[in-house]
Design an enzyme around this catalytic site. Structure first.
Site, PDB file in Angstrom:
ATOM      1  N   LYS A 167       0.877  -1.168   0.000  1.00  0.00           N
ATOM      2  CA  LYS A 167       0.000   0.000   0.000  1.00  0.00           C
ATOM      3  C   LYS A 167       0.917   1.220   0.000  1.00  0.00           C
ATOM      4  O   LYS A 167       1.690   1.408   0.939  1.00  0.00           O
ATOM      5  CB  LYS A 167      -0.841  -0.072   1.280  1.00  0.00           C
ATOM      6  CG  LYS A 167      -1.615   1.122   1.677  1.00  0.00           C
ATOM      7  CD  LYS A 167      -2.278   0.835   3.043  1.00  0.00           C
ATOM      8  CE  LYS A 167      -2.972   2.054   3.586  1.00  0.00           C
ATOM      9  NZ  LYS A 167      -3.462   1.827   4.956  1.00  0.00           N
TER      10      LYS A 167
HETATM   11  O1  LIG Z   1      -4.387   3.561   5.888  1.00  0.00           O
HETATM   12  C1  LIG Z   1      -4.635   3.872   6.998  1.00  0.00           C
HETATM   13  C2  LIG Z   1      -4.123   3.109   8.126  1.00  0.00           C
HETATM   14  O2  LIG Z   1      -3.440   1.998   7.653  1.00  0.00           O
HETATM   15  C3  LIG Z   1      -5.494   5.022   7.219  1.00  0.00           C
HETATM   16  O3  LIG Z   1      -6.056   5.301   6.017  1.00  0.00           O
HETATM   17  P1  LIG Z   1      -6.158   6.770   5.457  1.00  0.00           P
HETATM   18  O4  LIG Z   1      -4.789   7.365   5.528  1.00  0.00           O
HETATM   19  O5  LIG Z   1      -6.627   6.564   4.057  1.00  0.00           O
HETATM   20  O6  LIG Z   1      -7.147   7.468   6.331  1.00  0.00           O
END
Ligand SMILES: O=C(CO)COP(=O)(O)O
Length: 257
Positions: A167
């Site tokens: 991610k």
């Molecule tokens: O990805 C996250 C925690 O792993 C939080 O998501 P956001 O940054 O999209 O709010």
């Protein structure tokens, strides 16, 4: 799609098209009663109703909302816990999780957590449990370090450490982000980050990430803090899986209550 044996679990996260819309709902471990997640079970139900492929959650929320989650994919977040070799793998197996997630901080002068990621990937591999890495260059607050080159570096070193998918923050143009995707060895999903100025901006980022070759998105605040998280998910699904334009997908957000 992964060619090694955790791929059955990977199929619980990624749809047959190899893409995934994932709602990050793990904020409670640090923020407690976090916006959009106040009623945890209802929050999970909303994103499931919208057609999310998987959620990213701590063990606490996953356990509480097991019935709302049903057969939807579960990525168990290990962050903010004390990381040690293999921490959480057995619990993830017991709870039927489909993957584990660990945040790492490449370039941080004090704690990168890259060693923990390598150990976690080795232990998870023994159990056939995929690992999603979330490399944040230096740290969440080190915005100056979140350059395209550093993000591409973080994604690559995470894959080299054994992560099954990554991610990574979206930045730049689709052509630029393609460098992150193509340099990574494993599927890349775009991280949501803080609330965008409008929901259309969040949809546009998903669209651009897919154009860059990303395998989907992992959005937290931009889903759970949306006016209607279910419709936001539905719109994202239409972009990520349906190849829709932002304008077409945005119709989901305008449906009357
Ligand atoms: O990805 C996250 C925690 O792993 C939080 O998501 P956001 O940054 O999209 O709010």
């Amino acid at each position: 799609m992964s060619t090694h044996w955790p791929r059955r679990r990977m199929h619980h996260v990624f749809a047959p098209d190899g893409r995934a819309v994932i709602a990050a709902m793990d904020a409670g471990i640090t923020k407690g009663v976090a916006p959009g997640l106040e009623r945890g079970r209802a929050a999970v139900k909303r994103v499931v109703d919208g057609g999310v492929d998987a959620i990213l959650a701590t063990i606490g929320l996953a356990r509480a909302a097991a019935d709302e989650l049903g057969g939807t994919g579960l990525i168990l977040a290990l962050d903010s816990e004390i990381p040690s070799a293999g921490y959480g793998v057995e619990q993830a197996v017991r709870w039927g999780a489909d993957a584990l997630e660990l945040k790492v901080f490449p370039g941080n002068p004090e704690v990168t957590k890259m060693g923990e990621l390598r150990e976690l990937c080795a232990e998870a591999d023994r159990w056939g449990m995929p690992v999603m890495a979330e490399p944040i260059p230096v740290g969440f607050k080190a915005l100056e370090a979140h350059t395209l080159a550093n993000i591409a570096h973080g994604a690559r070193v995470s894959a080299e450490a054994g992560a099954d998918f990554v991610k990574a923050q979206y930045t730049g143009t689709p052509e630029e982000y393609r460098e992150v995707v193509e340099g990574c060895l494993v599927p890349v999903l775009a991280l949501g980050g803080p609330m965008k100025p409008t929901p259309l901006h969040a949809l546009q980022m998903a669209h651009d990430a897919i154009e860059a070759g990303a395998s989907g998105i992992v959005y937290g605040r931009n889903i759970v803090e949306a006016e209607r998280p279910d419709r936001m998910v539905a719109a994202l699904v239409e972009i990520v899986h349906g190849g829709a334009s932002v304008d077409v997908a945005a119709k989901h957000l305008n449906v009357p209550l």
